[in-house]
Scaffold this motif. Structure first.
Motif, PDB file in Angstrom:
ATOM      1  N   THR A   1       3.919   1.613  -1.143  1.00 53.16           N
ATOM      2  CA  THR A   1       4.559   1.754  -2.451  1.00 53.16           C
ATOM      3  C   THR A   1       3.580   2.342  -3.462  1.00 53.16           C
ATOM      4  N   GLU A   2       2.342   1.861  -3.436  1.00 50.82           N
ATOM      5  CA  GLU A   2       1.322   2.366  -4.349  1.00 50.82           C
ATOM      6  C   GLU A   2       0.994   3.834  -4.060  1.00 50.82           C
TER       7      GLU A   2
ATOM      8  N   HIS B   1       0.831  -1.205   0.000  1.00 46.78           N
ATOM      9  CA  HIS B   1       0.000   0.000   0.000  1.00 46.78           C
ATOM     10  C   HIS B   1       0.868   1.258   0.000  1.00 46.78           C
TER      11      HIS B   1
ATOM     12  N   LYS C   1       3.785   6.046  -5.361  1.00 45.25           N
ATOM     13  CA  LYS C   1       3.748   6.230  -6.813  1.00 45.25           C
ATOM     14  C   LYS C   1       2.710   7.266  -7.221  1.00 45.25           C
ATOM     15  N   ARG C   2       1.591   7.320  -6.480  1.00 41.95           N
ATOM     16  CA  ARG C   2       0.541   8.301  -6.766  1.00 41.95           C
ATOM     17  C   ARG C   2       0.913   9.681  -6.270  1.00 41.95           C
TER      18      ARG C   2
END
Length: 82
Positions: free
Chosen positions: A35-36, A33, A39-40
């Motif tokens: 890492t995601e 979560h 990225k956003r």
């Protein structure tokens, strides 16, 4: 992920292991979560190595991006006139 974002907003910069313990999300799932979210652009993540009582601990240090917490209450130091 909303719970993670809210926790970081309330507590400030935290290690992934501290976030996992507080939110009761397994560490492996939490790292996915984070890492995601990184990225956003929701959070900023740095890889950190700390030595606690001589033991090496590696983790991800996270904080909310673009968020500046309010100043703490109380008197503030002032510049001294010479």
């Amino acid at each position: 992920m909303q719970r993670i974002h809210q926790y970081l907003k309330e507590r400030g910069e935290q290690l992934d292991s501290e976030i996992a313990a507080a939110t009761r999300i397994p560490l492996a799932d939490l790292r996915l979560h984070l890492t995601e979210m990184s990225k956003r652009g929701d959070i900023i993540v740095c890889h950190s190595t700390r030595f606690i009582k001589g033991k090496k601990t590696e983790g991800m240090l996270c904080r909310v991006s673009g968020y500046i917490p309010a100043a703490s209450p109380g008197r503030k130091p002032k510049a001294k006139a010479s």
